[in-house]
Enzyme design. Sequence first.
Site, PDB file in Angstrom:
ATOM      1  N   ARG A   1       0.827  -1.202   0.000  1.00 44.23           N
ATOM      2  CA  ARG A   1       0.000   0.000   0.000  1.00 44.23           C
ATOM      3  C   ARG A   1       0.872   1.267   0.000  1.00 44.23           C
ATOM      4  O   ARG A   1       2.026   1.234   0.400  1.00 44.23           O
ATOM      5  CB  ARG A   1      -0.925   0.020   1.223  1.00 44.23           C
ATOM      6  CG  ARG A   1      -2.111  -0.933   1.109  1.00 44.23           C
ATOM      7  CD  ARG A   1      -3.039  -0.791   2.302  1.00 44.23           C
ATOM      8  NE  ARG A   1      -2.362  -1.126   3.554  1.00 44.23           N
ATOM      9  CZ  ARG A   1      -1.907  -0.240   4.423  1.00 44.23           C
ATOM     10  NH1 ARG A   1      -2.062   1.061   4.217  1.00 44.23           N
ATOM     11  NH2 ARG A   1      -1.307  -0.646   5.518  1.00 44.23           N
TER      12      ARG A   1
ATOM     13  N   LYS B   1      -8.808  -1.853   0.861  1.00 45.44           N
ATOM     14  CA  LYS B   1      -8.650  -0.918   1.969  1.00 45.44           C
ATOM     15  C   LYS B   1      -9.364   0.400   1.667  1.00 45.44           C
ATOM     16  O   LYS B   1      -9.757   1.122   2.583  1.00 45.44           O
ATOM     17  CB  LYS B   1      -7.162  -0.711   2.298  1.00 45.44           C
ATOM     18  CG  LYS B   1      -6.559  -1.890   3.127  1.00 45.44           C
ATOM     19  CD  LYS B   1      -7.288  -2.078   4.429  1.00 45.44           C
ATOM     20  CE  LYS B   1      -6.611  -2.882   5.535  1.00 45.44           C
ATOM     21  NZ  LYS B   1      -6.007  -4.144   5.321  1.00 45.44           N
TER      22      LYS B   1
ATOM     23  N   HIS C   1     -10.495  -2.759  12.365  1.00 44.97           N
ATOM     24  CA  HIS C   1      -9.437  -3.480  11.651  1.00 44.97           C
ATOM     25  C   HIS C   1      -9.089  -4.718  12.466  1.00 44.97           C
ATOM     26  O   HIS C   1      -8.151  -4.724  13.253  1.00 44.97           O
ATOM     27  CB  HIS C   1      -8.220  -2.572  11.487  1.00 44.97           C
ATOM     28  CG  HIS C   1      -7.188  -3.123  10.560  1.00 44.97           C
ATOM     29  ND1 HIS C   1      -5.833  -2.936  10.743  1.00 44.97           N
ATOM     30  CD2 HIS C   1      -7.302  -3.861   9.435  1.00 44.97           C
ATOM     31  CE1 HIS C   1      -5.176  -3.538   9.763  1.00 44.97           C
ATOM     32  NE2 HIS C   1      -6.037  -4.100   8.962  1.00 44.97           N
TER      33      HIS C   1
ATOM     34  N   SER D   1      -0.792  -4.494  10.372  1.00 47.11           N
ATOM     35  CA  SER D   1      -0.302  -5.431   9.382  1.00 47.11           C
ATOM     36  C   SER D   1       0.808  -6.317   9.947  1.00 47.11           C
ATOM     37  O   SER D   1       1.742  -5.816  10.568  1.00 47.11           O
ATOM     38  CB  SER D   1       0.221  -4.647   8.186  1.00 47.11           C
ATOM     39  OG  SER D   1       0.485  -5.538   7.154  1.00 47.11           O
TER      40      SER D   1
ATOM     41  N   LYS E   1      -3.480 -11.227  12.466  1.00 43.39           N
ATOM     42  CA  LYS E   1      -4.941 -11.323  12.353  1.00 43.39           C
ATOM     43  C   LYS E   1      -5.367 -12.508  11.486  1.00 43.39           C
ATOM     44  O   LYS E   1      -6.180 -13.331  11.884  1.00 43.39           O
ATOM     45  CB  LYS E   1      -5.524 -10.040  11.732  1.00 43.39           C
ATOM     46  CG  LYS E   1      -5.403  -8.807  12.581  1.00 43.39           C
ATOM     47  CD  LYS E   1      -6.088  -7.608  11.929  1.00 43.39           C
ATOM     48  CE  LYS E   1      -5.524  -7.223  10.580  1.00 43.39           C
ATOM     49  NZ  LYS E   1      -4.096  -6.855  10.590  1.00 43.39           N
ATOM     50  N   THR E   2      -4.801 -12.568  10.277  1.00 42.79           N
ATOM     51  CA  THR E   2      -5.214 -13.620   9.352  1.00 42.79           C
ATOM     52  C   THR E   2      -4.734 -14.983   9.849  1.00 42.79           C
ATOM     53  O   THR E   2      -5.514 -15.944   9.915  1.00 42.79           O
ATOM     54  CB  THR E   2      -4.660 -13.334   7.939  1.00 42.79           C
ATOM     55  OG1 THR E   2      -5.177 -12.074   7.502  1.00 42.79           O
ATOM     56  CG2 THR E   2      -5.061 -14.413   6.960  1.00 42.79           C
TER      57      THR E   2
ATOM     58  N   ASP F   1     -10.037  -9.581   8.420  1.00 41.36           N
ATOM     59  CA  ASP F   1      -9.443  -8.236   8.367  1.00 41.36           C
ATOM     60  C   ASP F   1     -10.356  -7.062   8.715  1.00 41.36           C
ATOM     61  O   ASP F   1      -9.893  -6.111   9.320  1.00 41.36           O
ATOM     62  CB  ASP F   1      -8.860  -8.007   6.966  1.00 41.36           C
ATOM     63  CG  ASP F   1      -7.801  -6.910   6.936  1.00 41.36           C
ATOM     64  OD1 ASP F   1      -6.869  -6.962   7.758  1.00 41.36           O
ATOM     65  OD2 ASP F   1      -7.911  -6.003   6.107  1.00 41.36           O
TER      66      ASP F   1
ATOM     67  N   ARG G   1       1.135 -12.160  -1.435  1.00 39.93           N
ATOM     68  CA  ARG G   1      -0.216 -12.271  -0.876  1.00 39.93           C
ATOM     69  C   ARG G   1      -1.058 -13.276  -1.631  1.00 39.93           C
ATOM     70  O   ARG G   1      -0.867 -13.490  -2.832  1.00 39.93           O
ATOM     71  CB  ARG G   1      -0.926 -10.919  -0.977  1.00 39.93           C
ATOM     72  CG  ARG G   1      -0.370  -9.844  -0.076  1.00 39.93           C
ATOM     73  CD  ARG G   1      -1.097  -9.831   1.247  1.00 39.93           C
ATOM     74  NE  ARG G   1      -0.496  -8.924   2.193  1.00 39.93           N
ATOM     75  CZ  ARG G   1      -1.064  -8.597   3.360  1.00 39.93           C
ATOM     76  NH1 ARG G   1      -2.228  -9.109   3.713  1.00 39.93           N
ATOM     77  NH2 ARG G   1      -0.449  -7.789   4.189  1.00 39.93           N
TER      78      ARG G   1
HETATM   79  P1  ATP Z   1      -2.500  -7.633   7.335  1.00 40.44           P
HETATM   80  O1  ATP Z   1      -3.300  -6.553   8.039  1.00 40.44           O
HETATM   81  O2  ATP Z   1      -1.397  -7.044   6.505  1.00 40.44           O
HETATM   82  O3  ATP Z   1      -3.347  -8.583   6.580  1.00 40.44           O
HETATM   83  P2  ATP Z   1      -2.225  -9.629   9.487  1.00 40.44           P
HETATM   84  O4  ATP Z   1      -2.423  -9.055  10.847  1.00 40.44           O
HETATM   85  O5  ATP Z   1      -3.352 -10.403   8.920  1.00 40.44           O
HETATM   86  O6  ATP Z   1      -1.712  -8.471   8.483  1.00 40.44           O
HETATM   87  P3  ATP Z   1      -0.751 -12.037   9.092  1.00 40.44           P
HETATM   88  O7  ATP Z   1      -0.999 -12.128   7.633  1.00 40.44           O
HETATM   89  O8  ATP Z   1      -1.488 -12.989   9.960  1.00 40.44           O
HETATM   90  O9  ATP Z   1      -0.946 -10.539   9.597  1.00 40.44           O
HETATM   91  O10 ATP Z   1       0.809 -12.146   9.281  1.00 40.44           O
HETATM   92  C1  ATP Z   1       1.471 -12.635  10.412  1.00 40.44           C
HETATM   93  C2  ATP Z   1       2.795 -13.206   9.918  1.00 40.44           C
HETATM   94  O11 ATP Z   1       3.668 -13.438  11.016  1.00 40.44           O
HETATM   95  C3  ATP Z   1       2.567 -14.527   9.228  1.00 40.44           C
HETATM   96  O12 ATP Z   1       3.458 -14.612   8.152  1.00 40.44           O
HETATM   97  C4  ATP Z   1       2.896 -15.539  10.334  1.00 40.44           C
HETATM   98  O13 ATP Z   1       3.336 -16.762   9.825  1.00 40.44           O
HETATM   99  C5  ATP Z   1       4.020 -14.809  11.076  1.00 40.44           C
HETATM  100  N1  ATP Z   1       4.189 -15.153  12.500  1.00 40.44           N
HETATM  101  C6  ATP Z   1       5.327 -15.570  13.066  1.00 40.44           C
HETATM  102  N2  ATP Z   1       5.181 -15.778  14.387  1.00 40.44           N
HETATM  103  C7  ATP Z   1       3.912 -15.468  14.690  1.00 40.44           C
HETATM  104  C8  ATP Z   1       3.159 -15.484  15.909  1.00 40.44           C
HETATM  105  N3  ATP Z   1       3.691 -15.849  17.065  1.00 40.44           N
HETATM  106  N4  ATP Z   1       1.856 -15.107  15.853  1.00 40.44           N
HETATM  107  C9  ATP Z   1       1.319 -14.711  14.687  1.00 40.44           C
HETATM  108  N5  ATP Z   1       1.971 -14.678  13.498  1.00 40.44           N
HETATM  109  C10 ATP Z   1       3.268 -15.064  13.493  1.00 40.44           C
HETATM  110 MN    MN Z   2      -4.453 -10.143   7.192  1.00 39.67          MN
END
Ligand code: ATP
Ligand code: MN
Length: 545
Positions: A63, A214, A233, A252, A256-257, A271, A336
């Site tokens: 972004r 977004k 979010h 990010s 979350k995901t 999300d 992604r």
């Molecule tokens: P976005 O808002 O950009 O979508 P997000 O909050 O959904 O971000 P994730 O896509 O879940 O974030 O990314 C978390 C990343 O961190 C993943 O690649 C995951 O494998 C890694 N990771 C490593 N250790 C951990 C942990 N302890 N808990 C969560 N995620 C972890």
């Molecule tokens: Mn996500």
Amino acid sequence: MNTRTEPQRPASFDLSAYGIEGPIVERNLSPAALYERALIHGDGARIADSGALIAYSGDKTGRSPKDKRVVRGESAQEGGEPGIWWGPVNIPISQRTFDINRSRAVDYLNTRARLYVVDAFAGWDPNHRLKVRVICERPYHALFMWTMLIRPTVEEVRGFGEPDWVIMNAGRFPANPLTAGMTSTTSVDLDFHGGDGTGEVVILGTEYAGEMKKGIFTVMNKLMPERGHLSMHCSATADPRTGASSLLFGLSGTGKTTLSADPERRLVGDDEHVWTGEGIFNIEGGCYAKAIHLSKENEPQIFEALKFGAVLENVRLDEADHHVDFDDTSITQNTRGAYPLEHVPNAELPAVAGHPTDVIFLTADAFGVLPPVSRLTPEQAMVHFISGYTAKVAGTEQGVDKPEATFSPCFGGPFLVWHPARYAELLAEKIREHDAKVWLVNTGWTGGACGEGERIALKHTRGIIDAIHRGLLGEAATEEDPVFGLHVVTEIPGVPSEVLSPRGTWKDPSAYDAAASELAGRFRENFKKYEDGVDDAVKAAVPGG
Ligand code: ATP
Ligand code: MN
């Protein structure tokens, strides 16, 4: 008699209302049809051995938060619509600047041979859903939004009528930085049409697909609070027995995901959600997961969902067998995958659920000092929500290559439209009314700051989240942290206790103390700009305050 049949021009959807008359326009094509268009019409797409469509977003692979611009309405002279959070997040532009960018987009789109329209919904609650129209050049963008919006039924398409919001994606074409009020060739511009609930998003100079989803989230962040609902979010899951939900807020890369992909729970969404008087609903029809280092072993649900109909962005594949190398970051760290909720076996469809029992704030602490899990008082909940502390993890934003500590209010600063206090008040109200417990979970570093320590093991974080969902932490032993005042949970079945108290994980406890007080100082410093808007009890809960 002339028996020669004229070659049939494919039925073209009428976009003349937007000044678009040249191109052939195809509306709501199926994934299979969009795959064909992507391959035939030079979208640079590939097909992975899993069946997913691989596409490349060009120069921008994340972004561009510094290029979101919002039309300042009629009352511009008085400072614009009252309450809008004008500034670096919502850069004000005049109606004229918007109109110039819009006509640039229209002119460009008119030069294309074919365009795609996606008419679909944002918001699973029929009382609050928006009708969204996407107009774009790239089949990959159409498939992305077909995946990320809520797909209408045949009936719903027939009765669609005029959309509430239109996204014009001319991302291959740059904005003109010489335009008054413009500073860059990239621009994601929003026009709220004077606040009647409808409007337009115009995209120039970036083909990163995430800007579209977004953009719609930003729209919901304007409209929902106006109706007394909280847009958030966060990801959300539901308890399969009770239907009650749990929310995972976080910036990010905080998880979350990843953490919402939970076989013990129903997936509501990964999300963007809204909390209304009835419960919660997902804004989207799909998930958009980070694909870096994705493996079937660690993240089976996401891995399996990236099949036919899904979009894989900016990944490389093996030229012989079309196997995707998820460890290849040569294009970007921010690879992604977008997939529809229907690809997730335990998805809750329609994606609505009851009021949350638990609200979890995820933070990826780059200092390595915050405890893996603590229970927050209502005042601490406000402090942490307004602060939105985390590390920016490499990838999602252009130009972020290594984790850096940052504060982003409401765990979603770039997408806010109103002042953060407005969302915080709504959250406080809803937590109180529904008696939700609030937790702070550090998914970031332990044993030292980023670079020295390591990221907390995913299996430990999963153990913590499980324990919260099973209600095991309500009575669990806690210990008060002297610097942050947090009630740190020190015993969780299945998670080694040494992991739960961060000071002990550092080689040098005095280095820990120094890092902790430095971080507390940053909280205090950052919170100054919000102090006026909160009461004394909240002020007293600011770390180091
Ligand atoms: P976005 O808002 O950009 O979508 P997000 O909050 O959904 O971000 P994730 O896509 O879940 O974030 O990314 C978390 C990343 O961190 C993943 O690649 C995951 O494998 C890694 N990771 C490593 N250790 C951990 C942990 N302890 N808990 C969560 N995620 C972890
Ligand atoms: Mn996500």
